[in-house]
Design a protein around this motif. Structure first.
Motif, PDB file in Angstrom:
ATOM      1  N   GLY A 381       0.814  -1.209   0.000  1.00 18.91           N
ATOM      2  CA  GLY A 381       0.000   0.000   0.000  1.00 18.91           C
ATOM      3  C   GLY A 381       0.847   1.259   0.000  1.00 18.91           C
ATOM      4  O   GLY A 381       0.512   2.247  -0.661  1.00 18.91           O
ATOM      5  N   LEU A 382       1.952   1.243   0.741  1.00 17.97           N
ATOM      6  CA  LEU A 382       2.859   2.394   0.742  1.00 17.97           C
ATOM      7  C   LEU A 382       3.460   2.624  -0.637  1.00 17.97           C
ATOM      8  O   LEU A 382       3.683   3.768  -1.056  1.00 17.97           O
ATOM      9  CB  LEU A 382       3.976   2.171   1.764  1.00 17.97           C
ATOM     10  N   MET A 383       3.731   1.536  -1.363  1.00 18.42           N
ATOM     11  CA  MET A 383       4.351   1.656  -2.683  1.00 18.42           C
ATOM     12  C   MET A 383       3.434   2.337  -3.693  1.00 18.42           C
ATOM     13  O   MET A 383       3.902   3.084  -4.566  1.00 18.42           O
ATOM     14  CB  MET A 383       4.745   0.266  -3.196  1.00 18.42           C
ATOM     15  N   VAL A 384       2.146   2.067  -3.590  1.00 20.44           N
ATOM     16  CA  VAL A 384       1.214   2.600  -4.600  1.00 20.44           C
ATOM     17  C   VAL A 384       0.352   3.733  -4.060  1.00 20.44           C
ATOM     18  O   VAL A 384      -0.522   4.243  -4.764  1.00 20.44           O
ATOM     19  CB  VAL A 384       0.306   1.477  -5.151  1.00 20.44           C
ATOM     20  N   GLY A 385       0.580   4.097  -2.791  1.00 20.33           N
ATOM     21  CA  GLY A 385      -0.146   5.232  -2.240  1.00 20.33           C
ATOM     22  C   GLY A 385      -1.602   4.954  -1.938  1.00 20.33           C
ATOM     23  O   GLY A 385      -2.441   5.852  -2.039  1.00 20.33           O
ATOM     24  N   ARG A 386      -1.940   3.698  -1.563  1.00 20.01           N
ATOM     25  CA  ARG A 386      -3.318   3.336  -1.225  1.00 20.01           C
ATOM     26  C   ARG A 386      -3.399   2.866   0.222  1.00 20.01           C
ATOM     27  O   ARG A 386      -2.436   2.370   0.793  1.00 20.01           O
ATOM     28  CB  ARG A 386      -3.814   2.196  -2.130  1.00 20.01           C
ATOM     29  N   THR A 387      -4.588   3.013   0.815  1.00 21.60           N
ATOM     30  CA  THR A 387      -4.829   2.455   2.133  1.00 21.60           C
ATOM     31  C   THR A 387      -4.793   0.930   2.020  1.00 21.60           C
ATOM     32  O   THR A 387      -5.521   0.354   1.215  1.00 21.60           O
ATOM     33  CB  THR A 387      -6.193   2.893   2.682  1.00 21.60           C
ATOM     34  N   PRO A 388      -3.953   0.259   2.784  1.00 22.39           N
ATOM     35  CA  PRO A 388      -3.820  -1.191   2.633  1.00 22.39           C
ATOM     36  C   PRO A 388      -5.086  -1.935   3.085  1.00 22.39           C
ATOM     37  O   PRO A 388      -5.720  -1.565   4.075  1.00 22.39           O
ATOM     38  CB  PRO A 388      -2.630  -1.534   3.528  1.00 22.39           C
ATOM     39  N   GLU A 389      -5.420  -2.986   2.345  1.00 20.05           N
ATOM     40  CA  GLU A 389      -6.568  -3.835   2.668  1.00 20.05           C
ATOM     41  C   GLU A 389      -6.166  -5.292   2.480  1.00 20.05           C
ATOM     42  O   GLU A 389      -5.405  -5.629   1.577  1.00 20.05           O
ATOM     43  CB  GLU A 389      -7.748  -3.521   1.731  1.00 20.05           C
ATOM     44  N   TYR A 390      -6.687  -6.141   3.364  1.00 21.32           N
ATOM     45  CA  TYR A 390      -6.423  -7.584   3.247  1.00 21.32           C
ATOM     46  C   TYR A 390      -7.697  -8.339   3.578  1.00 21.32           C
ATOM     47  O   TYR A 390      -8.276  -8.163   4.653  1.00 21.32           O
ATOM     48  CB  TYR A 390      -5.287  -8.012   4.184  1.00 21.32           C
ATOM     49  N   LEU A 391      -8.151  -9.148   2.624  1.00 21.65           N
ATOM     50  CA  LEU A 391      -9.361  -9.954   2.776  1.00 21.65           C
ATOM     51  C   LEU A 391     -10.565  -9.097   3.155  1.00 21.65           C
ATOM     52  O   LEU A 391     -11.389  -9.472   3.988  1.00 21.65           O
ATOM     53  CB  LEU A 391      -9.137 -11.057   3.828  1.00 21.65           C
ATOM     54  N   GLY A 392     -10.643  -7.926   2.539  1.00 24.77           N
ATOM     55  CA  GLY A 392     -11.789  -7.049   2.764  1.00 24.77           C
ATOM     56  C   GLY A 392     -11.711  -6.229   4.026  1.00 24.77           C
ATOM     57  O   GLY A 392     -12.696  -5.573   4.396  1.00 24.77           O
ATOM     58  N   LYS A 393     -10.578  -6.220   4.720  1.00 23.12           N
ATOM     59  CA  LYS A 393     -10.421  -5.444   5.950  1.00 23.12           C
ATOM     60  C   LYS A 393      -9.357  -4.368   5.767  1.00 23.12           C
ATOM     61  O   LYS A 393      -8.265  -4.638   5.253  1.00 23.12           O
ATOM     62  CB  LYS A 393     -10.041  -6.368   7.120  1.00 23.12           C
ATOM     63  N   LYS A 394      -9.712  -3.161   6.193  1.00 24.41           N
ATOM     64  CA  LYS A 394      -8.779  -2.045   6.093  1.00 24.41           C
ATOM     65  C   LYS A 394      -7.758  -2.142   7.217  1.00 24.41           C
ATOM     66  O   LYS A 394      -8.095  -2.391   8.381  1.00 24.41           O
ATOM     67  CB  LYS A 394      -9.544  -0.725   6.189  1.00 24.41           C
ATOM     68  N   LEU A 395      -6.498  -1.927   6.871  1.00 20.34           N
ATOM     69  CA  LEU A 395      -5.412  -2.028   7.837  1.00 20.34           C
ATOM     70  C   LEU A 395      -4.943  -0.629   8.206  1.00 20.34           C
ATOM     71  O   LEU A 395      -4.141  -0.012   7.510  1.00 20.34           O
ATOM     72  CB  LEU A 395      -4.263  -2.858   7.252  1.00 20.34           C
ATOM     73  N   GLY A 396      -5.475  -0.127   9.305  1.00 20.90           N
ATOM     74  CA  GLY A 396      -5.146   1.211   9.769  1.00 20.90           C
ATOM     75  C   GLY A 396      -4.069   1.212  10.835  1.00 20.90           C
ATOM     76  O   GLY A 396      -3.329   0.232  11.021  1.00 20.90           O
ATOM     77  N   ARG A 397      -4.000   2.327  11.568  1.00 20.77           N
ATOM     78  CA  ARG A 397      -2.938   2.499  12.550  1.00 20.77           C
ATOM     79  C   ARG A 397      -2.987   1.442  13.643  1.00 20.77           C
ATOM     80  O   ARG A 397      -1.953   0.874  14.025  1.00 20.77           O
ATOM     81  CB  ARG A 397      -3.055   3.896  13.179  1.00 20.77           C
ATOM     82  N   ARG A 398      -4.176   1.140  14.162  1.00 24.31           N
ATOM     83  CA  ARG A 398      -4.268   0.179  15.264  1.00 24.31           C
ATOM     84  C   ARG A 398      -3.856  -1.226  14.817  1.00 24.31           C
ATOM     85  O   ARG A 398      -3.117  -1.928  15.537  1.00 24.31           O
ATOM     86  CB  ARG A 398      -5.690   0.157  15.811  1.00 24.31           C
ATOM     87  N   GLU A 399      -4.317  -1.615  13.655  1.00 22.55           N
ATOM     88  CA  GLU A 399      -3.974  -2.944  13.155  1.00 22.55           C
ATOM     89  C   GLU A 399      -2.477  -3.072  12.899  1.00 22.55           C
ATOM     90  O   GLU A 399      -1.858  -4.094  13.240  1.00 22.55           O
ATOM     91  CB  GLU A 399      -4.758  -3.255  11.880  1.00 22.55           C
TER      92      GLU A 399
END
Length: 543
Positions: A381-399
């Motif tokens: 996600g950092l490489m392409v400038g997108r919010t990372p997601e895995y299996l339909g779940k958003k991976l934010g700061r807490r995760e």
């Protein structure tokens, strides 16, 4: 047949056997943890312990159940060892010394099975069966329960419930581990592994001398020791002992037992998340890392003197066993890793430093790999400038905080413990070697304890108050801090809704992501451990 040809044949048979059981066993495990009906024996168990099997738990309650269950296991196993002299089937063994009893109780409850003692001269049959073997079952079941909680975190939407830890642990034992262990025990007995309740007796050796040969319920403990990726050994020589590993094919069967559940769990994961290709991607990464490891061990051991190897098995089978036992969290051995070449021993070290994710321990290997997959998605996600997601779940700061702490926990335990041990007189007193090899032995001990493996380089006197205490703490922290983080991560994921798939979503079931995940695993470990490896086995191997 030459040694190399025998090695290729053994590897081929192993791969075929794992491939044959991968689908049916993986599907069965998925049904075990998603079934709505409870078996009669399970209902009886719930009534005895006062559990409401129909009540699902929030993640803090699920976590407390796992930790409480493990704490009770430590207390019971410690008590059994301290009271051994008063118990039946004790074979005249005295009570286990307190520091050793503490270390052993922690070791078996954490699925480490580190042994600072000779089993045949320390533990009676009752402690072996009612203490150590029981923990071999339930500690593996705890790993499966934590994995299932994390998978549910990915599957469920907008809920604070992860299932019921008591139900998951019970089902793992009753429906999976116990039936497979019974079948494995029968095979081992047919292969010549000892199974009786005799204390043993004196026999006349080939040279006319006399030697005491102990008996015991070896096959039943050997089965779950390998099947649950527990490790340890009934005898001090472990699976190299002719009563534990009488023939080469039995030793190969033990390797199969180590790998069969961990390599089938990606199929279970794919079934539970509703996308089998996700499981195949994880399986591919595990297989690639395992293949690289085995190739390196064989290469570094080729032409080495057969010191530390059981001559009945030969070099290739010893290397296969060594790679398998350290790639999983088993820790059983059919050859002595301290006698390997410096670089061959380094590979076994590196296998554990990977977090034992290729395929890893029962449950713990896959949940470790899934945490690494979360990190890989974040990097992408950092490489392409997108919010990372895995299996339909958003991976934010807490995760990502939880995932990052997971990755940092074990290296902190291993490196801090190693540094303290080689710096204080109590730690130095147990080192029988100095220089790079002495460092490697201490590093191996803390890597094994922190990653809940249990194997050892034999040149360290670890049955001392210092090492019993220090390694015990490493096992506790290395087991339960990651479990806390994984269950917390599962809770955060389960509370989310589903993020819709778009054209910008990274496909995590394709070779590109599998390659990225492999790179993340190797780079994270390499950057963390390379300096200490350079001072230990690398320095010794290149000198």
């Amino acid at each position: 047949m030459g040694s190399a040809a025998a090695g290729w044949l053994q590897l081929g048979l192993l791969v075929v056997a794992l491939a044959v059981v991968h689908r049916p066993l993986g599907d069965w495990m998925a049904r075990v943890f998603t079934a709505q009906q409870h078996w009669r024996v399970e209902k009886l168990t719930y009534r005895l312990v006062g559990v409401d099997a129909g009540a699902e738990q929030r993640w803090p309650t699920y976590l407390r159940s796992v930790l409480t269950f493990s704490l009770v296991g430590v207390l019971v196993l410690y008590a059994l060892q301290r009271l051994q002299g008063l118990l039946p089937l004790g074979n005249g063994m005295a009570a286990v010394e307190p520091a050793n009893a503490w270390n052993t109780a922690i070791s078996f409850v954490t699925n480490t099975n580190w042994q600072g003692y000779a089993g045949e001269s320390t533990m009676g049959h009752l402690v072996q069966m009612a203490g150590l073997a029981v923990q071999n079952f339930v500690s593996a079941a705890v790993g499966l329960a934590v994995l299932v909680a994390l998978v549910r975190g990915f599957v469920r939407r907008g809920t604070d419930r992860l299932g019921n830890a008591w139900v998951d642990i019970t089902r793992a034992v009753v429906r999976l581990l116990l039936p497979l262990a019974v079948l494995a025990t029968v095979v081992l007995v047919l292969g010549g592994v000892v199974q009786n309740l005799r204390a043993g007796g004196d026999v006349t050796t080939l040279t006319g001398g006399s030697q005491f040969v102990p008996g015991g319920p070896v096959a039943s403990q050997e089965a779950i020791k390998e099947l649950g990726t527990n490790g340890g050994g009934f005898y001090n020589a472990n699976s190299a002992h002719p009563f534990e590993g009488p023939t080469a094919w039995v030793s190969l069967f033990q390797v199969f037992l180590m790998l069969v559940i961990p390599f089938s769990l990606p199929r279970t994961f794919g079934k539970m998340v509703g996308d089998r290709t996700q499981g195949l991607a994880i399986l591919g990464v595990m297989g690639l890392l395992a293949g690289i490891s085995l190739a390196l061990v064989n290469a570094f051991q080729a032409g080495a003197l057969p010191e530390g190897q059981e001559v009945r098995f030969g070099g290739p089978l010893s290397s296969l066993f060594a790679a398998s036992t350290t790639l999983t969290s088993t820790g059983a051995v059919n050859s002595m890793h301290d006698s390997y070449t410096p670089l061959g021993g380094m590979v076994t070290l590196f296998n554990m430093m990977l977090g034992e994710v290729a395929p890893g321990g029962v449950g713990s290997g896959l949940y470790g790999m899934l945490v690494l997959a979360v990190v890989a998605v974040f990097v992408a996600g950092l490489m392409v400038g997108r919010t990372p997601e895995y299996l339909g779940k958003k991976l934010g700061r807490r995760e990502m905080t939880l995932a990052s702490l997971y990755l940092l926990t074990t290296p902190a335990i291993v490196l801090t413990g190693t540094a303290i041990a080689i710096a204080v007189p109590a730690g130095q007193a147990g080192m029988l070697n100095s220089g790079p090899h002495g460092l490697s032995e201490v590093l191996y001990a803390f890597t094994s304890a922190g990653n809940n493996n249990g194997s050892a380089f034999a040149g360290l006197s670890a049955n001392t108050p210092f090492y019993n205490t220090a390694l015990g703490l490493a096992m506790v922290l290395g087991r339960f801090v990651p479990i806390i983080l994984v269950v917390a991560l599962a809770g955060k994921l389960a509370a989310q809704g589903k993020v819709p798939v778009t054209t910008g979503t990274l496909p995590t079931h394709r070779p590109l992501f599998a390659g990225l995940l492999t790179a993340v695993v190797l780079v994270v470990v390499g950057l963390t451990y390379f300096p200490v490896l350079a001072l230990g086995p690398l320095a010794e191997g290149l000198s």
